[in-house]
Write a protein that holds these residues in place. Structure first.
Motif, mmCIF file in Angstrom:
data_model
loop_
_atom_site.group_PDB
_atom_site.id
_atom_site.type_symbol
_atom_site.label_atom_id
_atom_site.label_comp_id
_atom_site.label_asym_id
_atom_site.label_seq_id
_atom_site.Cartn_x
_atom_site.Cartn_y
_atom_site.Cartn_z
ATOM 1 N N PRO A 1 2.528 6.310 -17.391
ATOM 2 C CA PRO A 1 3.633 5.397 -17.676
ATOM 3 C C PRO A 1 3.564 4.855 -19.100
ATOM 4 O O PRO A 1 2.479 4.653 -19.649
ATOM 5 N N GLY A 2 4.722 4.628 -19.660
ATOM 6 C CA GLY A 2 4.824 3.993 -20.972
ATOM 7 C C GLY A 2 4.829 2.484 -20.801
ATOM 8 O O GLY A 2 4.542 1.956 -19.705
ATOM 9 N N PRO A 3 5.172 1.746 -21.840
ATOM 10 C CA PRO A 3 5.153 0.282 -21.779
ATOM 11 C C PRO A 3 5.999 -0.301 -20.643
ATOM 12 O O PRO A 3 5.559 -1.225 -19.957
ATOM 13 N N THR A 4 7.182 0.235 -20.416
ATOM 14 C CA THR A 4 8.034 -0.301 -19.343
ATOM 15 C C THR A 4 7.405 -0.050 -17.984
ATOM 16 O O THR A 4 7.378 -0.945 -17.124
ATOM 17 N N GLY A 5 6.879 1.135 -17.771
ATOM 18 C CA GLY A 5 6.222 1.443 -16.502
ATOM 19 C C GLY A 5 5.014 0.566 -16.245
ATOM 20 O O GLY A 5 4.804 0.080 -15.127
ATOM 21 N N HIS A 6 4.220 0.328 -17.287
ATOM 22 C CA HIS A 6 3.062 -0.558 -17.141
ATOM 23 C C HIS A 6 3.513 -1.982 -16.818
ATOM 24 O O HIS A 6 2.893 -2.674 -15.997
ATOM 25 N N TRP A 7 4.584 -2.425 -17.445
ATOM 26 C CA TRP A 7 5.069 -3.781 -17.181
ATOM 27 C C TRP A 7 5.552 -3.904 -15.740
ATOM 28 O O TRP A 7 5.290 -4.898 -15.072
ATOM 29 N N ILE A 8 6.237 -2.899 -15.234
ATOM 30 C CA ILE A 8 6.717 -2.943 -13.847
ATOM 31 C C ILE A 8 5.528 -3.064 -12.891
ATOM 32 O O ILE A 8 5.544 -3.883 -11.961
ATOM 33 N N MET A 9 4.479 -2.282 -13.125
ATOM 34 C CA MET A 9 3.295 -2.363 -12.257
ATOM 35 C C MET A 9 2.611 -3.728 -12.394
ATOM 36 O O MET A 9 2.236 -4.352 -11.396
ATOM 37 N N CYS A 10 2.461 -4.184 -13.612
ATOM 38 C CA CYS A 10 1.814 -5.475 -13.854
ATOM 39 C C CYS A 10 2.581 -6.606 -13.164
ATOM 40 O O CYS A 10 1.987 -7.483 -12.542
ATOM 41 N N ARG A 11 3.896 -6.555 -13.287
ATOM 42 C CA ARG A 11 4.729 -7.609 -12.700
ATOM 43 C C ARG A 11 4.538 -7.679 -11.190
ATOM 44 O O ARG A 11 4.549 -8.766 -10.613
ATOM 45 N N GLU A 12 4.329 -6.536 -10.542
ATOM 46 C CA GLU A 12 4.111 -6.552 -9.090
ATOM 47 C C GLU A 12 2.777 -7.206 -8.731
ATOM 48 O O GLU A 12 2.693 -7.932 -7.742
ATOM 49 N N PHE A 13 1.746 -6.963 -9.539
ATOM 50 C CA PHE A 13 0.485 -7.676 -9.312
ATOM 51 C C PHE A 13 0.689 -9.176 -9.504
ATOM 52 O O PHE A 13 0.212 -9.989 -8.710
ATOM 53 N N LEU A 14 1.377 -9.546 -10.554
ATOM 54 C CA LEU A 14 1.635 -10.964 -10.808
ATOM 55 C C LEU A 14 2.410 -11.599 -9.654
ATOM 56 O O LEU A 14 2.133 -12.727 -9.258
ATOM 57 N N ARG A 15 3.368 -10.864 -9.114
ATOM 58 C CA ARG A 15 4.149 -11.370 -7.972
ATOM 59 C C ARG A 15 3.225 -11.625 -6.778
ATOM 60 O O ARG A 15 3.298 -12.671 -6.138
ATOM 61 N N TRP B 1 0.118 -12.293 -6.834
ATOM 62 C CA TRP B 1 -0.779 -13.402 -7.146
ATOM 63 C C TRP B 1 -0.056 -14.732 -7.284
ATOM 64 O O TRP B 1 -0.676 -15.736 -7.628
ATOM 65 N N GLY B 2 1.257 -14.749 -7.053
ATOM 66 C CA GLY B 2 2.009 -16.001 -7.082
ATOM 67 C C GLY B 2 2.368 -16.498 -8.472
ATOM 68 O O GLY B 2 2.448 -17.706 -8.699
ATOM 69 N N ALA B 3 2.615 -15.590 -9.389
ATOM 70 C CA ALA B 3 2.944 -15.977 -10.768
ATOM 71 C C ALA B 3 4.261 -16.731 -10.839
ATOM 72 O O ALA B 3 5.122 -16.630 -9.952
ATOM 73 N N ALA B 4 4.415 -17.475 -11.904
ATOM 74 C CA ALA B 4 5.625 -18.267 -12.137
ATOM 75 C C ALA B 4 6.848 -17.370 -12.300
ATOM 76 O O ALA B 4 6.753 -16.279 -12.872
#
Length: 103
Positions: free
Chosen positions: A11-25, A27-30
């Motif tokens: 994955p490029g930057p957008t793909g990495h961000w999508i995966m990261c955002r799901e981890f943050l979700r 973990w209860g991120a803002a």
């Protein structure tokens, strides 16, 4: 013309961000983070966000280059890494600096 993985695998930057955002979700991120279309929100919500990101990138690059060199990976254009024992102190120091900024 739109792809998340230009080579069909990594994955490029957008793909990495999508995966990261799901981890943050999970973990209860803002919501300010979860609603962002890019990781820029991560860099601006913490007063030392950009500095932390730079330290993490430096540490990841050291470890990546070291281990790929150690295992004999033949990736074109790969930086020659130093042996793991030669970078251990630097890697530990970077982690200490990261932790000091986060905590």
């Amino acid at each position: 013309d739109y792809t998340l993985a230009g080579d069909g695998v990594h994955p490029g930057p957008t793909g990495h961000w999508i995966m990261c955002r799901e981890f943050l979700r999970l973990w209860g991120a803002a919501p300010a983070l979860l609603d962002s279309d890019s990781p820029d929100a991560l860099l601006t919500l913490h007063p030392k966000g950009r500095e932390i990101a730079e330290l993490v990138t430096r540490r990841q690059n050291l470890l990546r280059d070291s281990w790929l060199t150690k295992v004999g990976h033949k990736r074109p254009g790969m930086a020659q890494g130093r042996p793991p024992e030669a970078i251990a102190a630097e890697v530990d120091s970077l982690l200490d600096r990261i932790r000091s900024h986060v905590g």
